[in-house]
Design a protein around this motif. Structure first.
Motif, PDB file in Angstrom:
ATOM      1  N   MET A  90     -14.766 -13.091   3.923  1.00 53.89           N
ATOM      2  CA  MET A  90     -14.356 -11.887   3.212  1.00 53.89           C
ATOM      3  C   MET A  90     -15.416 -10.796   3.346  1.00 53.89           C
ATOM      4  SD  MET A  90     -11.369 -12.142   1.783  1.00 53.89           S
ATOM      5  CE  MET A  90     -10.194 -13.494   1.545  1.00 53.89           C
ATOM      6  N   VAL A  91     -14.966  -9.579   3.540  1.00 52.87           N
ATOM      7  CA  VAL A  91     -15.837  -8.413   3.658  1.00 52.87           C
ATOM      8  C   VAL A  91     -15.375  -7.371   2.650  1.00 52.87           C
ATOM      9  CG1 VAL A  91     -16.621  -6.532   5.160  1.00 52.87           C
ATOM     10  CG2 VAL A  91     -16.288  -8.830   6.101  1.00 52.87           C
ATOM     11  N   VAL A  92     -16.323  -6.754   1.941  1.00 52.58           N
ATOM     12  CA  VAL A  92     -16.017  -5.666   1.014  1.00 52.58           C
ATOM     13  C   VAL A  92     -16.653  -4.395   1.547  1.00 52.58           C
ATOM     14  CG1 VAL A  92     -16.280  -4.783  -1.330  1.00 52.58           C
ATOM     15  CG2 VAL A  92     -15.929  -7.221  -0.953  1.00 52.58           C
ATOM     16  N   ARG A  93     -15.902  -3.303   1.534  1.00 50.28           N
ATOM     17  CA  ARG A  93     -16.436  -2.015   1.985  1.00 50.28           C
ATOM     18  C   ARG A  93     -15.841  -0.901   1.142  1.00 50.28           C
ATOM     19  NH1 ARG A  93     -12.450   0.663   4.529  1.00 50.28           N
ATOM     20  NH2 ARG A  93     -10.809  -0.523   5.595  1.00 50.28           N
ATOM     21  N   GLU A  94     -16.442   0.274   1.237  1.00 59.89           N
ATOM     22  CA  GLU A  94     -15.935   1.441   0.527  1.00 59.89           C
ATOM     23  C   GLU A  94     -14.588   1.859   1.102  1.00 59.89           C
ATOM     24  OE1 GLU A  94     -17.382   5.972  -0.710  1.00 59.89           O
ATOM     25  OE2 GLU A  94     -18.680   4.664   0.504  1.00 59.89           O
ATOM     26  N   ALA A  95     -13.655   2.197   0.226  1.00 58.70           N
ATOM     27  CA  ALA A  95     -12.343   2.653   0.674  1.00 58.70           C
ATOM     28  C   ALA A  95     -12.441   4.029   1.314  1.00 58.70           C
ATOM     29  CB  ALA A  95     -11.368   2.691  -0.498  1.00 58.70           C
ATOM     30  N   ALA A  96     -11.582   4.279   2.287  1.00 57.38           N
ATOM     31  CA  ALA A  96     -11.538   5.555   2.998  1.00 57.38           C
ATOM     32  C   ALA A  96     -10.110   6.077   3.018  1.00 57.38           C
ATOM     33  CB  ALA A  96     -12.056   5.377   4.427  1.00 57.38           C
ATOM     34  N   LYS A  97      -9.985   7.347   3.328  1.00 58.37           N
ATOM     35  CA  LYS A  97      -8.660   7.970   3.342  1.00 58.37           C
ATOM     36  C   LYS A  97      -7.714   7.282   4.318  1.00 58.37           C
ATOM     37  CE  LYS A  97      -6.525  12.551   3.490  1.00 58.37           C
ATOM     38  NZ  LYS A  97      -6.800  14.011   3.591  1.00 58.37           N
ATOM     39  N   ALA A  98      -8.268   6.761   5.403  1.00 61.72           N
ATOM     40  CA  ALA A  98      -7.430   6.065   6.380  1.00 61.72           C
ATOM     41  C   ALA A  98      -6.809   4.791   5.812  1.00 61.72           C
ATOM     42  CB  ALA A  98      -8.250   5.738   7.628  1.00 61.72           C
ATOM     43  N   ASP A  99      -7.325   4.317   4.689  1.00 57.03           N
ATOM     44  CA  ASP A  99      -6.809   3.097   4.063  1.00 57.03           C
ATOM     45  C   ASP A  99      -5.577   3.338   3.197  1.00 57.03           C
ATOM     46  OD1 ASP A  99      -8.901   1.385   5.026  1.00 57.03           O
ATOM     47  OD2 ASP A  99     -10.229   2.221   3.477  1.00 57.03           O
ATOM     48  N   VAL A 100      -5.176   4.584   3.019  1.00 55.98           N
ATOM     49  CA  VAL A 100      -4.089   4.877   2.082  1.00 55.98           C
ATOM     50  C   VAL A 100      -2.840   4.046   2.349  1.00 55.98           C
ATOM     51  CG1 VAL A 100      -2.450   6.658   1.345  1.00 55.98           C
ATOM     52  CG2 VAL A 100      -4.896   7.151   1.385  1.00 55.98           C
ATOM     53  N   PRO A 101      -2.336   3.948   3.585  1.00 55.41           N
ATOM     54  CA  PRO A 101      -1.120   3.137   3.785  1.00 55.41           C
ATOM     55  C   PRO A 101      -1.301   1.679   3.359  1.00 55.41           C
ATOM     56  CG  PRO A 101      -1.504   4.550   5.687  1.00 55.41           C
ATOM     57  CD  PRO A 101      -2.733   4.647   4.830  1.00 55.41           C
ATOM     58  N   ALA A 102      -2.465   1.101   3.677  1.00 53.51           N
ATOM     59  CA  ALA A 102      -2.696  -0.294   3.305  1.00 53.51           C
ATOM     60  C   ALA A 102      -2.868  -0.441   1.798  1.00 53.51           C
ATOM     61  CB  ALA A 102      -3.924  -0.835   4.040  1.00 53.51           C
ATOM     62  N   LEU A 103      -3.574   0.506   1.169  1.00 48.57           N
ATOM     63  CA  LEU A 103      -3.716   0.479  -0.287  1.00 48.57           C
ATOM     64  C   LEU A 103      -2.354   0.581  -0.961  1.00 48.57           C
ATOM     65  CD1 LEU A 103      -6.794   2.854  -0.623  1.00 48.57           C
ATOM     66  CD2 LEU A 103      -6.726   0.487  -1.421  1.00 48.57           C
ATOM     67  N   PHE A 104      -1.544   1.497  -0.477  1.00 48.39           N
ATOM     68  CA  PHE A 104      -0.207   1.681  -1.049  1.00 48.39           C
ATOM     69  C   PHE A 104       0.613   0.399  -0.929  1.00 48.39           C
ATOM     70  CE2 PHE A 104       4.291   2.668  -0.212  1.00 48.39           C
ATOM     71  CZ  PHE A 104       4.648   3.166  -1.448  1.00 48.39           C
ATOM     72  N   ALA A 105       0.589  -0.218   0.248  1.00 47.88           N
ATOM     73  CA  ALA A 105       1.371  -1.435   0.455  1.00 47.88           C
ATOM     74  C   ALA A 105       0.901  -2.556  -0.466  1.00 47.88           C
ATOM     75  CB  ALA A 105       1.277  -1.879   1.918  1.00 47.88           C
ATOM     76  N   LEU A 106      -0.413  -2.689  -0.623  1.00 48.84           N
ATOM     77  CA  LEU A 106      -0.948  -3.735  -1.491  1.00 48.84           C
ATOM     78  C   LEU A 106      -0.556  -3.502  -2.947  1.00 48.84           C
ATOM     79  CD1 LEU A 106      -2.895  -6.234  -1.816  1.00 48.84           C
ATOM     80  CD2 LEU A 106      -4.632  -4.540  -2.407  1.00 48.84           C
ATOM     81  N   LEU A 107      -0.713  -2.261  -3.423  1.00 49.77           N
ATOM     82  CA  LEU A 107      -0.405  -1.961  -4.816  1.00 49.77           C
ATOM     83  C   LEU A 107       1.091  -2.064  -5.095  1.00 49.77           C
ATOM     84  CD1 LEU A 107      -2.869   1.004  -5.373  1.00 49.77           C
ATOM     85  CD2 LEU A 107      -3.014  -1.285  -6.368  1.00 49.77           C
ATOM     86  N   GLN A 108       1.900  -1.684  -4.132  1.00 50.50           N
ATOM     87  CA  GLN A 108       3.347  -1.827  -4.298  1.00 50.50           C
ATOM     88  C   GLN A 108       3.719  -3.313  -4.410  1.00 50.50           C
ATOM     89  OE1 GLN A 108       6.053  -0.799  -0.975  1.00 50.50           O
ATOM     90  NE2 GLN A 108       6.971   0.663  -2.402  1.00 50.50           N
ATOM     91  N   ALA A 109       3.114  -4.138  -3.554  1.00 55.02           N
ATOM     92  CA  ALA A 109       3.372  -5.580  -3.623  1.00 55.02           C
ATOM     93  C   ALA A 109       2.892  -6.160  -4.946  1.00 55.02           C
ATOM     94  CB  ALA A 109       2.687  -6.283  -2.453  1.00 55.02           C
ATOM     95  N   GLU A 110       1.768  -5.637  -5.453  1.00 61.36           N
ATOM     96  CA  GLU A 110       1.254  -6.089  -6.745  1.00 61.36           C
ATOM     97  C   GLU A 110       2.229  -5.746  -7.864  1.00 61.36           C
ATOM     98  OE1 GLU A 110      -2.040  -7.767  -9.076  1.00 61.36           O
ATOM     99  OE2 GLU A 110      -1.269  -7.942  -7.037  1.00 61.36           O
ATOM    100  N   ASP A 111       2.783  -4.535  -7.839  1.00 59.38           N
ATOM    101  CA  ASP A 111       3.790  -4.148  -8.831  1.00 59.38           C
ATOM    102  C   ASP A 111       4.999  -5.080  -8.775  1.00 59.38           C
ATOM    103  OD1 ASP A 111       2.342  -2.004  -9.757  1.00 59.38           O
ATOM    104  OD2 ASP A 111       3.495  -0.486  -8.670  1.00 59.38           O
ATOM    105  N   LEU A 112       5.462  -5.348  -7.566  1.00 60.97           N
ATOM    106  CA  LEU A 112       6.645  -6.200  -7.404  1.00 60.97           C
ATOM    107  C   LEU A 112       6.386  -7.606  -7.945  1.00 60.97           C
ATOM    108  CD1 LEU A 112       7.762  -5.049  -3.849  1.00 60.97           C
ATOM    109  CD2 LEU A 112       8.970  -4.621  -5.994  1.00 60.97           C
ATOM    110  N   ALA A 113       5.177  -8.108  -7.702  1.00 63.18           N
ATOM    111  CA  ALA A 113       4.842  -9.439  -8.195  1.00 63.18           C
ATOM    112  C   ALA A 113       4.735  -9.460  -9.710  1.00 63.18           C
ATOM    113  CB  ALA A 113       3.535  -9.912  -7.568  1.00 63.18           C
ATOM    114  N   ALA A 114       4.255  -8.359 -10.288  1.00 69.33           N
ATOM    115  CA  ALA A 114       4.019  -8.307 -11.735  1.00 69.33           C
ATOM    116  C   ALA A 114       5.276  -8.002 -12.533  1.00 69.33           C
ATOM    117  CB  ALA A 114       2.944  -7.272 -12.046  1.00 69.33           C
ATOM    118  N   THR A 115       6.151  -7.134 -11.983  1.00 71.18           N
ATOM    119  CA  THR A 115       7.288  -6.652 -12.769  1.00 71.18           C
ATOM    120  C   THR A 115       8.636  -6.773 -12.063  1.00 71.18           C
ATOM    121  OG1 THR A 115       7.198  -4.355 -11.953  1.00 71.18           O
ATOM    122  CG2 THR A 115       5.736  -4.931 -13.795  1.00 71.18           C
ATOM    123  N   GLY A 116       8.625  -7.066 -10.775  1.00 72.86           N
ATOM    124  CA  GLY A 116       9.876  -7.125 -10.029  1.00 72.86           C
ATOM    125  C   GLY A 116      10.335  -5.787  -9.493  1.00 72.86           C
TER     126      GLY A 116
END
Length: 340
Positions: free
Chosen positions: A23-49
């Motif tokens: 595992m690697v941790v790094r500072e988020a960058a603007k180029a990460d927006v699509p991946a951040l969005f996809a992860l957070l959307q999946a998190e919402d779906l898992a939490a609330t459907g």
């Protein structure tokens, strides 16, 4: 407690503790927006459907100077694959929103390890920021949906306390028909064409005075309150209303575009009525004005969130105009150094 001058402080952000192998941790960058969005959307779906997250919300973390100053975000990768994020946002100098999201498709032990490491990192990061601002006893705030057992388990294990419940309510707008207007209550759309608009100052005064007796209310100075609104990419001044009873301004409603893109639903972000205007039909008149406008705009529904223990009995008010309860979420708080 908050000030833009103080927000210029840039403390040293702590490094994360030990992580699972690879595992690697790094500072988020603007180029990460699509991946951040996809992860957070999946998190919402898992939490609330379901999820109402939009890309603009995540993009805002990087496009807004204010958000960049106040937020610290780290992304987690394994073999070049995006698998999680940790985020701290300074809402006030002594209050920090914290967020951990981990790809739940990973092995359970790995998910748990990244959650534990993430909650430790957001805590020490918030404390570092608070120390740089001279705040001794900051509070950490996390959000837990009612059916999200994973987040609840980790929050409780890390010492967070469930503090308050909030109910999402909704009204379907198909065939909506409002009641006849009350002649004693007049509603007008706020006339806002810039930060110095008189109606904007009036809205601030009405909302501030109306919410002083509500849970966890902190008064924002006018300039900061306005800047928050102007900085919000989903703000919509055209859905702001002012109510008068017998010619005296006593209430305000703030509409927002938070649910339009995904749900085609209007959203009432704030509804406040001064004590002297309560019990006179003012809140209902504001609600029906907003409902009618959203229906005319072609929205299929209107949503809002309400404190389950609102001192004004707001939940019953919303039910009385036809809204129903959809889901519940909870504020979880932690005071790492004790309550101030």
């Amino acid at each position: 407690m908050s000030s833009d001058a103080a927000s210029q402080t840039t403390p040293a952000i702590p490094e994360p503790g030990p992580l699972p192998e690879g595992m690697v941790v790094r500072e988020a960058a603007k180029a990460d927006v699509p991946a951040l969005f996809a992860l957070l959307q999946a998190e919402d779906l898992a939490a609330t459907g379901e999820s109402s997250l939009v890309v603009a919300t995540v993009q805002h973390w990087f496009d807004s100077e204010r958000a960049r100053r106040r937020g610290v975000t780290r992304v987690l990768e394994r073999e070049g694959e995006f698998v999680g994020l940790w985020r701290v946002y300074r809402n006030f100098d002594d209050k920090y929103w914290v967020q951990v999201a981990v790809d739940r498709r990973l092995p359970g032990a790995t998910v748990d390890a990244l959650w534990r490491a993430g909650l430790h990192w957001v805590e020490v990061t918030a404390l570092a920021i608070a120390d740089s601002l001279g705040v001794d006893r900051p509070r950490l705030d996390a959000w837990v949906c009612s059916d999200d057992a994973l987040t609840r388990r980790h929050a409780e294990a890390a010492g967070y306390e469930q503090t308050r419940a909030f109910i999402e309510m909704q009204l379907e707008l198909a065939d909506y028909r409002g009641p006849a207007p009350d002649p004693q209550v007049t509603i007008r759309r706020a006339d806002i064409d810039g930060p110095d608009s008189p109606d904007l100052r009036l809205m601030h005064a009405l909302v501030t005075a109306s919410f002083r007796d509500h849970f966890d209310f902190i008064e924002r100075p006018y300039d900061e309150w306005v800047q928050n609104r102007l900085d919000d990419p989903l703000n919509d001044f055209t859905h702001w209303y002012i109510a008068a009873h017998d010619g005296v301004d006593v209430g305000a409603l703030i509409g927002h575009n938070g649910y339009i893109e995904v749900d085609n639903a209007g959203y009432i972000a704030n509804l406040g009525v001064l004590r002297e205007g309560r019990g006179k039909g003012v809140a209902k008149a504001l609600l029906h004005t907003s409902f009618a406008r959203y229906a005319a705009d072609g929205r299929v529904a209107v949503k809002l969130e309400v404190d389950a223990e609102s001192p004004t009995g707001a939940t019953h008010l919303y039910e009385s105009v036809g809204m129903y309860r959809r889901m519940v979420g909870f504020d979880f708080f932690k005071w790492p150094r004790g309550k101030g």
